[in-house]
Design an enzyme around this catalytic site. Structure first.
Site, PDB file in Angstrom:
ATOM      1  N   SER A   1     -36.168  -7.946  49.105  1.00 30.23           N
ATOM      2  CA  SER A   1     -36.431  -9.343  49.310  1.00 30.23           C
ATOM      3  C   SER A   1     -37.722  -9.647  50.092  1.00 30.23           C
ATOM      4  O   SER A   1     -38.203 -10.781  50.055  1.00 30.23           O
ATOM      5  CB  SER A   1     -35.254  -9.970  50.062  1.00 30.23           C
ATOM      6  OG  SER A   1     -35.108  -9.391  51.347  1.00 30.23           O
TER       7      SER A   1
ATOM      8  N   SER B   1     -34.749  -3.923  51.328  1.00 27.20           N
ATOM      9  CA  SER B   1     -35.732  -5.006  51.217  1.00 27.20           C
ATOM     10  C   SER B   1     -37.071  -4.772  51.885  1.00 27.20           C
ATOM     11  O   SER B   1     -37.990  -5.567  51.697  1.00 27.20           O
ATOM     12  CB  SER B   1     -35.145  -6.297  51.758  1.00 27.20           C
ATOM     13  OG  SER B   1     -34.297  -6.842  50.800  1.00 27.20           O
TER      14      SER B   1
ATOM     15  N   LYS C   1     -42.063 -12.194  57.868  1.00 30.01           N
ATOM     16  CA  LYS C   1     -41.090 -12.647  56.863  1.00 30.01           C
ATOM     17  C   LYS C   1     -40.425 -13.939  57.339  1.00 30.01           C
ATOM     18  O   LYS C   1     -40.141 -14.094  58.535  1.00 30.01           O
ATOM     19  CB  LYS C   1     -40.046 -11.543  56.640  1.00 30.01           C
ATOM     20  CG  LYS C   1     -39.107 -11.797  55.462  1.00 30.01           C
ATOM     21  CD  LYS C   1     -38.148 -10.621  55.257  1.00 30.01           C
ATOM     22  CE  LYS C   1     -37.226 -10.822  54.074  1.00 30.01           C
ATOM     23  NZ  LYS C   1     -36.321  -9.677  53.853  1.00 30.01           N
TER      24      LYS C   1
HETATM   25  N1  GLN Z   1     -31.878  -5.844  46.957  1.00 29.26           N
HETATM   26  C1  GLN Z   1     -30.806  -5.780  47.894  1.00 29.26           C
HETATM   27  C2  GLN Z   1     -29.909  -6.983  47.753  1.00 29.26           C
HETATM   28  O1  GLN Z   1     -30.157  -7.754  46.901  1.00 29.26           O
HETATM   29  C3  GLN Z   1     -31.321  -5.616  49.279  1.00 29.26           C
HETATM   30  C4  GLN Z   1     -31.533  -6.869  50.023  1.00 29.26           C
HETATM   31  C5  GLN Z   1     -32.033  -6.657  51.410  1.00 29.26           C
HETATM   32  O2  GLN Z   1     -32.281  -5.543  51.842  1.00 29.26           O
HETATM   33  N2  GLN Z   1     -32.138  -7.756  52.143  1.00 29.26           N
HETATM   34  O3  GLN Z   1     -28.986  -7.143  48.469  1.00 29.26           O
END
Ligand code: GLN
Length: 476
Positions: free
Chosen positions: A154, A178, A79
């Protein structure tokens, strides 16, 4: 050389490498070929590293010399918020578009020492804020199962890379889901480790009390192998914990007992196909001899609200470092302060700006007690609920997400609809417990088969039980 990437796992690849059925160079080349073929469509990778084949050749030497470990020569996608020395690390943000990492994240050093082959960096929501990879400054990642749909986020690029056979495994970060949500959308396995199990040194901080790095793989066994290579105490991250800090206690004498928070599954937002797949998964576990029990988690319905107060608070202070001086983009303004505003205005996307504003608001002196402190208190109550539940069960099962992957653009106009996606995942980040997403069936929409995910959460530090039940479940 024709390698069956579709059915390949880390364990199978390692076996084949040792037997000389193929080399790491051949395996890496097979993935590079797939990336050339598919990435134009999917946009999982932002960059493919030009030294991947060199790393593979080195791994082949280790294998030949009999010095191979379980991950030597295995290709991995990374990532874009995890630092690899000398490589670009942009967190899919304009502000870091030309930023080069000056050191390795601890996980990268560890996996590098194992002889893993780093294929490239994958697309994500900007600074890991989002659930669809639509917040990337470099275009959306499409779901390999249906390219009109999101891959999740994400860490959408990492999940899609594994699902499109563009990597055998990948790394993601998980602050509120994410890793697990994109794993679920793309039909792969994803683990959010216990807070502190894996060093956060060298991952760009989003919410420091919530963030963990974790693996994407095709099987639970592979997930366990990668996790074991990543975990451990790190002098550069004082929140890392040793294996000795926890000692799993089993409720059941034979098999772990599985708890289901039934009340929490009654919301209208949960898709019926998802619920049906979840019930089928529980039935399969029961069939295998697991006891399934209802558990009560009275404050769990506040999780999402608590998360969307605490996370932006941490985001706003973590992102203060992007000031146009220390890292990445610099835009000249009329004076020093104006430089700061100009740089951040030009460099950050809308969602990042929204969260910085929200975070500074909940931390402002007039509202600190009403929002930030209260959310922290409720976080403690939620953790207490789980501690109590884990006195009568070993695992808590829920769906990973309320539904299968949604359409690209479906939720971009409505941030709250997007936040609701995280209903089942944020609790593990708030409490620190480990949580694993495993594919648990498919639903057919518009003639396309879309994967669904089962989430298993365990006691603090007890990844072992998750792996045990996960492996058993895969053989259903
Ligand atoms: N979807 C969640 C957010 O928008 C999780 C993001 C994450 O785990 N980095 O914060």
């Amino acid at each position: 050389m024709n390698i069956d990437l579709k059915n390949l796992t880390i364990t199978k690849a390692q076996d084949a490498l040792k037997k000389g059925e193929f080399t790491s160079v051949q395996l890496t080349q097979a993935y590079l070929d797939q990336i050339v073929l598919k990435n134009k469509d999917i946009n999982a990778y932002l960059e493919v590293y030009d030294d991947a084949l060199k790393a593979a050749a080195h791994a082949d030497e280790l294998i030949k010399a009999g010095k191979a470990g379980p991950l030597t020569g295995i290709p991995l996608a990374i990532k874009d918020n995890i630092l690899v020395k000398g490589k670009t690390a942009s967190a899919s943000s304009k502000i870091l578009e030309n930023y080069h990492a000056t050191y390795n994240a601890t996980v990268i050093s560890k996996l590098g020492r194992e002889g893993m082959v780093f294929l490239g960096r994958t697309n994500m929501d900007e600074f890991a804020m989002g659930g669809s990879t639509e917040n990337s400054a470099f275009g959306v990642t499409k779901n390999p199962h249906d390219t009109s749909r999101v891959a999740g986020g994400s860490s959408g690029g990492s999940a899609a890379a594994v699902a499109m056979d563009g990597a055998l495994c990948a790394l993601g970060s998980d602050t509120g889901g994410s890793i697990r949500q994109p794993a679920s959308f793309c039909g792969v396995v994803g683990l959010k480790p216990t807070y502190g199990a894996v060093s956060r040194y060298g991952v760009m901080a989003m919410g420091s009390s919530l963030d963990q790095i974790g693996p994407f793989t095709k099987t639970v066994e592979d997930c366990e192998i990668l996790f074991n290579a990543m975990k451990g105490v790190d002098v550069y991250d004082s929140t890392t914990i040793t294996d000795r800090t926890y000692s799993p206690v089993r409720i059941g004498t034979k098999k772990p007992v599985i708890g289901v928070p039934r009340d929490f599954l009654k919301g209208d937002g949960i898709d019926s196909a998802m619920l049906a797949a979840f019930e089928k998964s529980l039935a399969a576990l029961k069939e295998k001899g697991y006891e399934i029990k209802d558990v009560s988690l009275p404050n769990i319905s506040y999780s999402l609200m608590v998360y969307y107060i605490l996370m932006p608070a941490e985001v706003s202070s973590n992102l203060a470092r992007f000031d146009g001086v220390k890292y990445g983009l610099h835009v000249d303004g009329a004076d020093g302060i104006a430089d700061y505003f100009e740089t951040r205005g030009a460099g950050f996307g809308r969602e990042v700006i929204r969260r910085v504003l929200l975070g500074t608001y909940v931390l402002s002196s007039g509202y600190y007690d009403a929002y930030y402190n209260r959310a922290n208190a409720v976080r403690a109550m939620i953790t207490e609920d789980f501690n109590k539940a884990f006195k009568s069960v070993d695992i808590i099962a829920t769906p990973t997400t309320p539904s299968a992957a949604f359409k690209i653009g479906e939720k971009t106009a409505d941030p709250v609809a997007m936040y609701l996606e995280d209903i089942f995942t944020v609790t593990a980040n708030l409490t620190g417990m480990p949580a694993l997403s495993i594919p648990c069936g498919k639903t057919t929409i518009d003639g396309k088969e879309l994967p669904l995910g089962l989430q298993l959460s365990g006691r603090h530090g007890d990844e072992q039980t998750l792996f045990e039940v996960g492996k058993d479940f895969e053989q259903k």
